[in-house]
Design a protein around this motif. Sequence first.
Motif, PDB file in Angstrom:
ATOM      1  N   TYR A 141      -9.827  11.781  -4.360  1.00  0.00           N
ATOM      2  CA  TYR A 141      -8.337  12.542  -4.142  1.00  0.00           C
ATOM      3  C   TYR A 141      -7.830  11.549  -3.076  1.00  0.00           C
ATOM      4  N   THR A 142      -8.335  10.300  -2.450  1.00  0.00           N
ATOM      5  CA  THR A 142      -7.710   9.845  -1.255  1.00  0.00           C
ATOM      6  C   THR A 142      -7.371   8.456  -1.618  1.00  0.00           C
ATOM      7  N   VAL A 143      -7.594   8.028  -2.991  1.00  0.00           N
ATOM      8  CA  VAL A 143      -7.538   6.751  -3.474  1.00  0.00           C
ATOM      9  C   VAL A 143      -6.303   6.052  -3.159  1.00  0.00           C
ATOM     10  N   LEU A 144      -5.100   6.686  -2.782  1.00  0.00           N
ATOM     11  CA  LEU A 144      -3.796   6.311  -2.573  1.00  0.00           C
ATOM     12  C   LEU A 144      -3.515   6.364  -1.155  1.00  0.00           C
ATOM     13  N   VAL A 145      -4.037   7.614  -0.424  1.00  0.00           N
ATOM     14  CA  VAL A 145      -3.650   7.575   1.016  1.00  0.00           C
ATOM     15  C   VAL A 145      -4.574   6.548   1.695  1.00  0.00           C
ATOM     16  N   GLN A 146      -5.790   6.490   1.515  1.00  0.00           N
ATOM     17  CA  GLN A 146      -6.517   5.806   2.263  1.00  0.00           C
ATOM     18  C   GLN A 146      -6.444   4.149   2.570  1.00  0.00           C
ATOM     19  N   PRO A 147      -5.812   3.450   1.714  1.00  0.00           N
ATOM     20  CA  PRO A 147      -5.495   2.202   1.917  1.00  0.00           C
ATOM     21  C   PRO A 147      -4.127   2.055   2.988  1.00  0.00           C
ATOM     22  N   VAL A 148      -3.322   3.100   2.816  1.00  0.00           N
ATOM     23  CA  VAL A 148      -2.097   3.118   3.922  1.00  0.00           C
ATOM     24  C   VAL A 148      -2.822   3.459   5.028  1.00  0.00           C
ATOM     25  N   VAL A 149      -3.588   4.364   5.396  1.00  0.00           N
ATOM     26  CA  VAL A 149      -4.081   4.675   6.611  1.00  0.00           C
ATOM     27  C   VAL A 149      -4.907   3.487   7.322  1.00  0.00           C
ATOM     28  N   GLU A 150      -5.517   2.898   6.472  1.00  0.00           N
ATOM     29  CA  GLU A 150      -6.541   1.502   6.752  1.00  0.00           C
ATOM     30  C   GLU A 150      -5.547   0.553   7.109  1.00  0.00           C
ATOM     31  N   CYS A 151      -4.519   0.205   6.502  1.00  0.00           N
ATOM     32  CA  CYS A 151      -3.614  -0.725   6.748  1.00  0.00           C
ATOM     33  C   CYS A 151      -2.723  -0.432   8.105  1.00  0.00           C
ATOM     34  N   LEU A 152      -2.411   0.740   8.384  1.00  0.00           N
ATOM     35  CA  LEU A 152      -1.585   1.074   9.620  1.00  0.00           C
ATOM     36  C   LEU A 152      -2.708   1.064  10.989  1.00  0.00           C
ATOM     37  N   GLN A 159       0.950  -1.227   0.121  1.00  0.00           N
ATOM     38  CA  GLN A 159       0.011  -0.027   0.225  1.00  0.00           C
ATOM     39  C   GLN A 159       1.130   1.326  -0.015  1.00  0.00           C
ATOM     40  N   PHE A 160       2.072   1.216   0.794  1.00  0.00           N
ATOM     41  CA  PHE A 160       2.855   2.286   0.821  1.00  0.00           C
ATOM     42  C   PHE A 160       3.639   2.669  -0.361  1.00  0.00           C
ATOM     43  N   ALA A 161       4.064   1.625  -1.164  1.00  0.00           N
ATOM     44  CA  ALA A 161       4.705   1.483  -2.457  1.00  0.00           C
ATOM     45  C   ALA A 161       3.644   2.305  -3.443  1.00  0.00           C
ATOM     46  N   ASN A 162       2.086   1.898  -3.436  1.00  0.00           N
ATOM     47  CA  ASN A 162       1.375   2.324  -4.319  1.00  0.00           C
ATOM     48  C   ASN A 162       1.224   3.644  -4.118  1.00  0.00           C
ATOM     49  N   TYR A 163       1.326   4.276  -2.791  1.00  0.00           N
ATOM     50  CA  TYR A 163       1.125   5.582  -2.431  1.00  0.00           C
ATOM     51  C   TYR A 163       2.238   6.559  -3.216  1.00  0.00           C
ATOM     52  N   LEU A 164       3.324   5.923  -3.032  1.00  0.00           N
ATOM     53  CA  LEU A 164       4.767   6.588  -3.372  1.00  0.00           C
ATOM     54  C   LEU A 164       4.846   6.794  -4.822  1.00  0.00           C
ATOM     55  N   THR A 165       4.293   5.646  -5.810  1.00  0.00           N
ATOM     56  CA  THR A 165       4.490   5.593  -7.153  1.00  0.00           C
ATOM     57  C   THR A 165       3.245   5.319  -7.987  1.00  0.00           C
ATOM     58  N   GLY A 166       2.358   5.249  -7.368  1.00  0.00           N
ATOM     59  CA  GLY A 166       1.000   4.911  -8.126  1.00  0.00           C
ATOM     60  C   GLY A 166       0.361   6.059  -8.706  1.00  0.00           C
ATOM     61  N   PRO A 179      -3.565   7.735  -9.127  1.00  0.00           N
ATOM     62  CA  PRO A 179      -4.864   7.569  -8.660  1.00  0.00           C
ATOM     63  C   PRO A 179      -5.904   6.742  -9.692  1.00  0.00           C
ATOM     64  N   GLN A 180      -5.611   7.107 -10.908  1.00  0.00           N
ATOM     65  CA  GLN A 180      -6.642   6.560 -11.979  1.00  0.00           C
ATOM     66  C   GLN A 180      -6.453   4.819 -12.203  1.00  0.00           C
ATOM     67  N   ASP A 181      -5.522   4.366 -11.634  1.00  0.00           N
ATOM     68  CA  ASP A 181      -5.063   3.069 -11.781  1.00  0.00           C
ATOM     69  C   ASP A 181      -5.581   2.212 -10.434  1.00  0.00           C
ATOM     70  N   PHE A 182      -6.496   3.029  -9.598  1.00  0.00           N
ATOM     71  CA  PHE A 182      -6.937   2.069  -8.500  1.00  0.00           C
ATOM     72  C   PHE A 182      -8.410   2.507  -8.358  1.00  0.00           C
ATOM     73  N   GLU A 183      -8.985   1.454  -7.742  1.00  0.00           N
ATOM     74  CA  GLU A 183     -10.389   1.477  -7.481  1.00  0.00           C
ATOM     75  C   GLU A 183     -10.649   2.196  -6.172  1.00  0.00           C
ATOM     76  N   GLU A 184     -11.809   3.129  -6.104  1.00  0.00           N
ATOM     77  CA  GLU A 184     -12.088   3.753  -5.035  1.00  0.00           C
ATOM     78  C   GLU A 184     -12.806   2.963  -4.038  1.00  0.00           C
ATOM     79  N   ASP A 185     -12.445   2.832  -2.817  1.00  0.00           N
ATOM     80  CA  ASP A 185     -13.114   2.185  -1.632  1.00  0.00           C
ATOM     81  C   ASP A 185     -13.976   3.088  -0.954  1.00  0.00           C
ATOM     82  N   TRP A 186     -15.057   3.211  -1.664  1.00  0.00           N
ATOM     83  CA  TRP A 186     -15.980   4.465  -1.085  1.00  0.00           C
ATOM     84  C   TRP A 186     -16.825   3.680   0.195  1.00  0.00           C
ATOM     85  N   LEU A 187     -16.795   2.503   0.135  1.00  0.00           N
ATOM     86  CA  LEU A 187     -17.382   1.879   1.497  1.00  0.00           C
ATOM     87  C   LEU A 187     -16.610   1.997   2.842  1.00  0.00           C
ATOM     88  N   GLY A 188     -15.214   2.123   2.170  1.00  0.00           N
ATOM     89  CA  GLY A 188     -14.408   2.581   3.445  1.00  0.00           C
ATOM     90  C   GLY A 188     -14.065   3.924   3.696  1.00  0.00           C
TER      91      GLY A 188
END
Length: 366
Positions: free
Chosen positions: A79-90, A56-63, A65-74
Amino acid sequence: MAIGMASGPRTNTALLLALFLLATPSSATITWQFQNFFPQHGDKYEYFLQHNCSQQFANYLTGQPQDFEEDWLGGGGKYTVLVQPVVECLLANASEYIKAAASAAQVLLGVTPPILAIIAASTDELAMLSVVGRRPLLALLISLGSPSVYIERVFEFRQPERMLRRSPGRYRPQRPETAFQRRVLAALQYAIALGAAANVASLSWRLGVGTVCAWWSDTVFAPLVWTILSIPIHLAGTFAVRLRVRRIYGDEDKEVHMGLGQWLRLLPTRLHGYWKSEWVPAISQDEIRIVSFEEEEIYVAWSWLLSTGTVINVIFGSLILSGLLFIGPQDALVVIFRYLVSVLLCRILVTFELAGMRLRYVPEPE
């Protein structure tokens, strides 16, 4: 707690970045988070990033946003498609003990803006320093060092000129006897104000890159935006006080009610006067004479908007600080202490200048 020698350029960079944020869309990708945690539990979060959340952190650094699916249920979004997975994981890997401590820190930080507002200088006090004391640069630095603004009652009859009235027992600063003492005093005032402003700016930047704002997670500028918003509020307060009080000199009495053309012609002279008085403490200035005006509709309306703006400033600050993740209560206490030091130093400067203005004030004969 001291501010290092390198804090000046870092502070200026942080302010420019915050202004850039306000002028550009929030879709710009920010990758400065999760790399400078606060110390209390920062080593745990860094471990989680390396061992549990590396993808998730690697995706945040180099990914992208258009390449990832939005986790709207989460709770994720465009605009948070990259940062939200890292927050969820931590948060998923952090223990309940660490998360409970973080919740306590959020409570502490959330009540900080109202506390700062209680001890901060009011808009009228800073406006008097700018309009009557004719030291707008010092007032500007103090406004930056006081991110929360003192809350005044709406529609209350305000008399800024009352700050200049003498009364028994009030503090009377000693007037510098020589020009050298005057210059040293002025330099000390600017050093304190600049240090307080730099401390608040660097602290707000540290909060931005060391935490994640739960409701504005796609940026690191949230605390800096709250800090900078105090400046337009104080500028609005200066305009409001100028509608009620003006400083005059013996040959300027006739200039109070002047037309626009005459005002523009005299503007260079007035700016030169401001430049000269800016570097002179109020206690060392010439006699202060003022003229007061009665309240008009524009002053009442502007004061109401100003009081409303101060309330919004405090609410916005509480919303920002109470939403910061990945900070412990020990870290929060250090943050609060640094904010308090800056606000108290700025309050002392304003109190000293107002005391000097009272001693130099010459009331008009009734």
